[in-house]
Scaffold this motif. Sequence first.
Motif, PDB file in Angstrom:
ATOM      1  N   ILE A 297       0.654  -1.236  -0.132  1.00  0.00           N
ATOM      2  CA  ILE A 297       0.084  -0.030  -0.036  1.00  0.00           C
ATOM      3  C   ILE A 297       0.927   1.478  -0.036  1.00  0.00           C
ATOM      4  O   ILE A 297       0.610   1.983  -0.664  1.00  0.00           O
ATOM      5  CB  ILE A 297      -0.970  -0.090   1.200  1.00  0.00           C
ATOM      6  N   VAL A 298       1.897   1.102   0.868  1.00  0.00           N
ATOM      7  CA  VAL A 298       2.742   2.316   1.018  1.00  0.00           C
ATOM      8  C   VAL A 298       3.412   2.698  -0.261  1.00  0.00           C
ATOM      9  O   VAL A 298       3.755   3.972  -1.035  1.00  0.00           O
ATOM     10  CB  VAL A 298       3.766   2.274   2.166  1.00  0.00           C
ATOM     11  N   LYS A 299       3.792   1.572  -1.188  1.00  0.00           N
ATOM     12  CA  LYS A 299       4.507   1.782  -2.337  1.00  0.00           C
ATOM     13  C   LYS A 299       3.818   2.426  -3.312  1.00  0.00           C
ATOM     14  O   LYS A 299       4.344   2.967  -4.224  1.00  0.00           O
ATOM     15  CB  LYS A 299       5.064   0.314  -2.738  1.00  0.00           C
ATOM     16  N   ARG A 300       2.351   2.158  -3.448  1.00  0.00           N
ATOM     17  CA  ARG A 300       1.612   2.592  -4.102  1.00  0.00           C
ATOM     18  C   ARG A 300       1.252   4.130  -4.003  1.00  0.00           C
ATOM     19  O   ARG A 300       0.651   4.800  -4.940  1.00  0.00           O
ATOM     20  CB  ARG A 300       0.294   1.814  -4.360  1.00  0.00           C
ATOM     21  N   LEU A 301       1.359   4.761  -2.961  1.00  0.00           N
ATOM     22  CA  LEU A 301       1.151   6.115  -2.520  1.00  0.00           C
ATOM     23  C   LEU A 301       2.000   7.117  -3.243  1.00  0.00           C
ATOM     24  O   LEU A 301       3.094   6.967  -3.619  1.00  0.00           O
ATOM     25  CB  LEU A 301       1.202   6.181  -1.118  1.00  0.00           C
TER      26      LEU A 301
END
Length: 94
Positions: A90-94
């Motif tokens: 999720i963090v990588k997609r932000l």
Amino acid sequence: MDGEPKIEKMLGRLDFAAWMEKMGFNGKQVGMAGSAIGLAAEGVPGRIYRGERELSETERLAMAAVRAGLPAWSPQTDQAIADVGAMMGIVKRL
């Protein structure tokens, strides 16, 4: 390319030293740092620290896990570790 293995060992040494520093270990705590990633064989952490031995992929993964604060894998910790992985996605997609 005769010098490539030597360069790889030295890069491993620098990587291990950088990881140690980020984890709060000093140069006198090489054995303790090695123990944190499961290097049980006497002298192995020192050999890596001196650039006499390369870091394996397994050791690098252990360094990442310890740095991330992950527990050792077991059936009981599997879901928590998987949850951390999902959060990283999720963090990588932000």
